[in-house]
Design a protein around this motif. Structure first.
Motif, PDB file in Angstrom:
ATOM      1  N   PRO A 209      14.583  46.386 120.222  1.00 28.63           N
ATOM      2  CA  PRO A 209      14.210  45.046 120.694  1.00 28.63           C
ATOM      3  C   PRO A 209      15.389  44.282 121.306  1.00 28.63           C
ATOM      4  O   PRO A 209      16.535  44.443 120.878  1.00 28.63           O
ATOM      5  CB  PRO A 209      13.743  44.337 119.424  1.00 28.63           C
ATOM      6  CG  PRO A 209      13.403  45.414 118.471  1.00 28.63           C
ATOM      7  CD  PRO A 209      14.291  46.569 118.812  1.00 28.63           C
ATOM      8  N   VAL A 210      15.038  43.449 122.282  1.00 27.69           N
ATOM      9  CA  VAL A 210      16.054  42.632 122.944  1.00 27.69           C
ATOM     10  C   VAL A 210      15.905  41.150 122.600  1.00 27.69           C
ATOM     11  O   VAL A 210      16.718  40.335 123.008  1.00 27.69           O
ATOM     12  CB  VAL A 210      16.017  42.812 124.483  1.00 27.69           C
ATOM     13  CG1 VAL A 210      16.397  44.235 124.843  1.00 27.69           C
ATOM     14  CG2 VAL A 210      14.647  42.456 125.045  1.00 27.69           C
ATOM     15  N   ASN A 211      14.856  40.807 121.846  1.00 25.46           N
ATOM     16  CA  ASN A 211      14.691  39.417 121.421  1.00 25.46           C
ATOM     17  C   ASN A 211      14.077  39.371 120.020  1.00 25.46           C
ATOM     18  O   ASN A 211      13.647  40.385 119.480  1.00 25.46           O
ATOM     19  CB  ASN A 211      13.851  38.622 122.436  1.00 25.46           C
ATOM     20  CG  ASN A 211      12.445  39.170 122.583  1.00 25.46           C
ATOM     21  OD1 ASN A 211      11.776  39.467 121.600  1.00 25.46           O
ATOM     22  ND2 ASN A 211      11.991  39.313 123.831  1.00 25.46           N
ATOM     23  N   ARG A 212      14.032  38.191 119.445  1.00 23.26           N
ATOM     24  CA  ARG A 212      13.568  38.033 118.063  1.00 23.26           C
ATOM     25  C   ARG A 212      12.095  38.377 117.898  1.00 23.26           C
ATOM     26  O   ARG A 212      11.688  38.947 116.890  1.00 23.26           O
ATOM     27  CB  ARG A 212      13.810  36.596 117.586  1.00 23.26           C
ATOM     28  CG  ARG A 212      15.258  36.324 117.323  1.00 23.26           C
ATOM     29  CD  ARG A 212      15.449  34.924 116.825  1.00 23.26           C
ATOM     30  NE  ARG A 212      16.870  34.647 116.688  1.00 23.26           N
ATOM     31  CZ  ARG A 212      17.342  33.619 116.067  1.00 23.26           C
ATOM     32  NH1 ARG A 212      16.528  32.724 115.539  1.00 23.26           N
ATOM     33  NH2 ARG A 212      18.638  33.434 115.957  1.00 23.26           N
ATOM     34  N   ARG A 213      11.286  38.036 118.876  1.00 27.30           N
ATOM     35  CA  ARG A 213       9.853  38.314 118.778  1.00 27.30           C
ATOM     36  C   ARG A 213       9.608  39.822 118.721  1.00 27.30           C
ATOM     37  O   ARG A 213       8.829  40.307 117.907  1.00 27.30           O
ATOM     38  CB  ARG A 213       9.114  37.698 119.967  1.00 27.30           C
ATOM     39  CG  ARG A 213       7.597  37.691 119.757  1.00 27.30           C
ATOM     40  CD  ARG A 213       6.886  37.271 120.983  1.00 27.30           C
ATOM     41  NE  ARG A 213       7.051  38.421 121.881  1.00 27.30           N
ATOM     42  CZ  ARG A 213       6.899  38.411 123.171  1.00 27.30           C
ATOM     43  NH1 ARG A 213       6.581  37.340 123.786  1.00 27.30           N
ATOM     44  NH2 ARG A 213       7.073  39.483 123.898  1.00 27.30           N
ATOM     45  N   GLN A 214      10.292  40.567 119.573  1.00 31.29           N
ATOM     46  CA  GLN A 214      10.158  42.026 119.571  1.00 31.29           C
ATOM     47  C   GLN A 214      10.702  42.617 118.273  1.00 31.29           C
ATOM     48  O   GLN A 214      10.125  43.563 117.734  1.00 31.29           O
ATOM     49  CB  GLN A 214      10.884  42.628 120.767  1.00 31.29           C
ATOM     50  CG  GLN A 214      10.231  42.355 122.097  1.00 31.29           C
ATOM     51  CD  GLN A 214      11.067  42.885 123.257  1.00 31.29           C
ATOM     52  OE1 GLN A 214      12.227  43.254 123.095  1.00 31.29           O
ATOM     53  NE2 GLN A 214      10.463  42.907 124.446  1.00 31.29           N
ATOM     54  N   LEU A 215      11.810  42.070 117.783  1.00 32.68           N
ATOM     55  CA  LEU A 215      12.380  42.542 116.522  1.00 32.68           C
ATOM     56  C   LEU A 215      11.403  42.298 115.373  1.00 32.68           C
ATOM     57  O   LEU A 215      11.169  43.188 114.543  1.00 32.68           O
ATOM     58  CB  LEU A 215      13.712  41.846 116.232  1.00 32.68           C
ATOM     59  CG  LEU A 215      14.372  42.200 114.898  1.00 32.68           C
ATOM     60  CD1 LEU A 215      14.668  43.694 114.814  1.00 32.68           C
ATOM     61  CD2 LEU A 215      15.641  41.388 114.705  1.00 32.68           C
ATOM     62  N   TYR A 216      10.798  41.136 115.324  1.00 31.91           N
ATOM     63  CA  TYR A 216       9.827  40.816 114.286  1.00 31.91           C
ATOM     64  C   TYR A 216       8.656  41.800 114.354  1.00 31.91           C
ATOM     65  O   TYR A 216       8.200  42.319 113.326  1.00 31.91           O
ATOM     66  CB  TYR A 216       9.325  39.379 114.432  1.00 31.91           C
ATOM     67  CG  TYR A 216       8.237  39.042 113.457  1.00 31.91           C
ATOM     68  CD1 TYR A 216       8.523  38.776 112.119  1.00 31.91           C
ATOM     69  CD2 TYR A 216       6.904  39.003 113.857  1.00 31.91           C
ATOM     70  CE1 TYR A 216       7.510  38.489 111.207  1.00 31.91           C
ATOM     71  CE2 TYR A 216       5.889  38.719 112.962  1.00 31.91           C
ATOM     72  CZ  TYR A 216       6.194  38.461 111.645  1.00 31.91           C
ATOM     73  OH  TYR A 216       5.199  38.179 110.747  1.00 31.91           O
ATOM     74  N   SER A 217       8.183  42.072 115.564  1.00 33.21           N
ATOM     75  CA  SER A 217       7.069  42.999 115.740  1.00 33.21           C
ATOM     76  C   SER A 217       7.438  44.395 115.246  1.00 33.21           C
ATOM     77  O   SER A 217       6.642  45.057 114.574  1.00 33.21           O
ATOM     78  CB  SER A 217       6.664  43.037 117.214  1.00 33.21           C
ATOM     79  OG  SER A 217       5.633  43.961 117.411  1.00 33.21           O
ATOM     80  N   LEU A 218       8.644  44.850 115.562  1.00 34.32           N
ATOM     81  CA  LEU A 218       9.100  46.163 115.109  1.00 34.32           C
ATOM     82  C   LEU A 218       9.198  46.211 113.584  1.00 34.32           C
ATOM     83  O   LEU A 218       8.721  47.152 112.942  1.00 34.32           O
ATOM     84  CB  LEU A 218      10.455  46.513 115.731  1.00 34.32           C
ATOM     85  CG  LEU A 218      11.094  47.817 115.249  1.00 34.32           C
ATOM     86  CD1 LEU A 218      10.224  49.017 115.615  1.00 34.32           C
ATOM     87  CD2 LEU A 218      12.492  47.962 115.819  1.00 34.32           C
ATOM     88  N   LEU A 219       9.803  45.202 112.985  1.00 34.79           N
ATOM     89  CA  LEU A 219       9.949  45.162 111.533  1.00 34.79           C
ATOM     90  C   LEU A 219       8.589  45.110 110.841  1.00 34.79           C
ATOM     91  O   LEU A 219       8.383  45.756 109.799  1.00 34.79           O
ATOM     92  CB  LEU A 219      10.816  43.979 111.112  1.00 34.79           C
ATOM     93  CG  LEU A 219      12.280  44.064 111.552  1.00 34.79           C
ATOM     94  CD1 LEU A 219      13.011  42.768 111.205  1.00 34.79           C
ATOM     95  CD2 LEU A 219      12.969  45.265 110.939  1.00 34.79           C
ATOM     96  N   LYS A 220       7.668  44.374 111.416  1.00 36.32           N
ATOM     97  CA  LYS A 220       6.311  44.278 110.867  1.00 36.32           C
ATOM     98  C   LYS A 220       5.644  45.659 110.912  1.00 36.32           C
ATOM     99  O   LYS A 220       4.993  46.075 109.953  1.00 36.32           O
ATOM    100  CB  LYS A 220       5.513  43.256 111.675  1.00 36.32           C
ATOM    101  CG  LYS A 220       4.165  42.932 111.131  1.00 36.32           C
ATOM    102  CD  LYS A 220       3.542  41.822 111.965  1.00 36.32           C
ATOM    103  CE  LYS A 220       2.068  41.715 111.687  1.00 36.32           C
ATOM    104  NZ  LYS A 220       1.418  40.731 112.548  1.00 36.32           N
ATOM    105  N   ASP A 221       5.819  46.371 112.021  1.00 31.41           N
ATOM    106  CA  ASP A 221       5.256  47.708 112.152  1.00 31.41           C
ATOM    107  C   ASP A 221       5.889  48.667 111.142  1.00 31.41           C
ATOM    108  O   ASP A 221       5.188  49.462 110.505  1.00 31.41           O
ATOM    109  CB  ASP A 221       5.458  48.245 113.569  1.00 31.41           C
ATOM    110  CG  ASP A 221       4.835  49.612 113.748  1.00 31.41           C
ATOM    111  OD1 ASP A 221       3.594  49.682 113.852  1.00 31.41           O
ATOM    112  OD2 ASP A 221       5.591  50.608 113.742  1.00 31.41           O
ATOM    113  N   ILE A 222       7.198  48.613 110.996  1.00 29.78           N
ATOM    114  CA  ILE A 222       7.893  49.480 110.040  1.00 29.78           C
ATOM    115  C   ILE A 222       7.361  49.237 108.633  1.00 29.78           C
ATOM    116  O   ILE A 222       7.072  50.182 107.885  1.00 29.78           O
ATOM    117  CB  ILE A 222       9.427  49.257 110.098  1.00 29.78           C
ATOM    118  CG1 ILE A 222       9.993  49.834 111.400  1.00 29.78           C
ATOM    119  CG2 ILE A 222      10.115  49.885 108.892  1.00 29.78           C
ATOM    120  CD1 ILE A 222      11.449  49.485 111.644  1.00 29.78           C
TER     121      ILE A 222
END
Length: 115
Positions: free
Chosen positions: A61-74
């Motif tokens: 991810p390059v921003n917080r929203r994408q990071l949150y989405s990735l962490l949620k998926d994990i």
């Protein structure tokens, strides 16, 4: 747009199932051949490392929203992928309790040569 994601998800699922089938077939073909099975495990570990250090790193991810989405998926899909290595104690538990007498001397000699 949602239909496109579903189609891509189905394609990926099919590819992953094909990979799983090929790996299971390879493991079955190597059954009883410890060296071949070890080579298969090493290859899978190398593939994991190549993907992780290559295209996965590049897609982070390059921003917080994408990071949150990735962490949620994990979190929802079972955690971080990990290839567990067999623990030495578990490996040793499968060995015979007592080495044959003819091998005992060889093992001691090889231990001395390593030190």
């Amino acid at each position: 747009m949602n239909d496109h994601k579903n189609i891509e998800s189905q394609k990926l699922s099919g590819k992953l199932q094909a990979i799983t089938t090929v790996v299971h077939d390879a493991a079955t073909a190597c059954e009883g051949d410890t060296v071949a099975l070890l080579a298969l495990l090493r290859q899978l570990e190398q593939l994991h490392r190549d993907i992780r250090d290559g295209v996965f790193q590049e897609s982070l991810p390059v921003n917080r929203r994408q990071l949150y989405s990735l962490l949620k998926d994990i979190e929802s899909e079972g955690g971080w992928p990990y290839i567990e290595r067999i623990r030495l104690q578990a490996f040793l538990a499968n060995l015979p309790q007592k080495a044959p007498e003819e091998n005992s001397h060889e093992v001691l000699e090889s231990d001395r040569s390593c030190g």
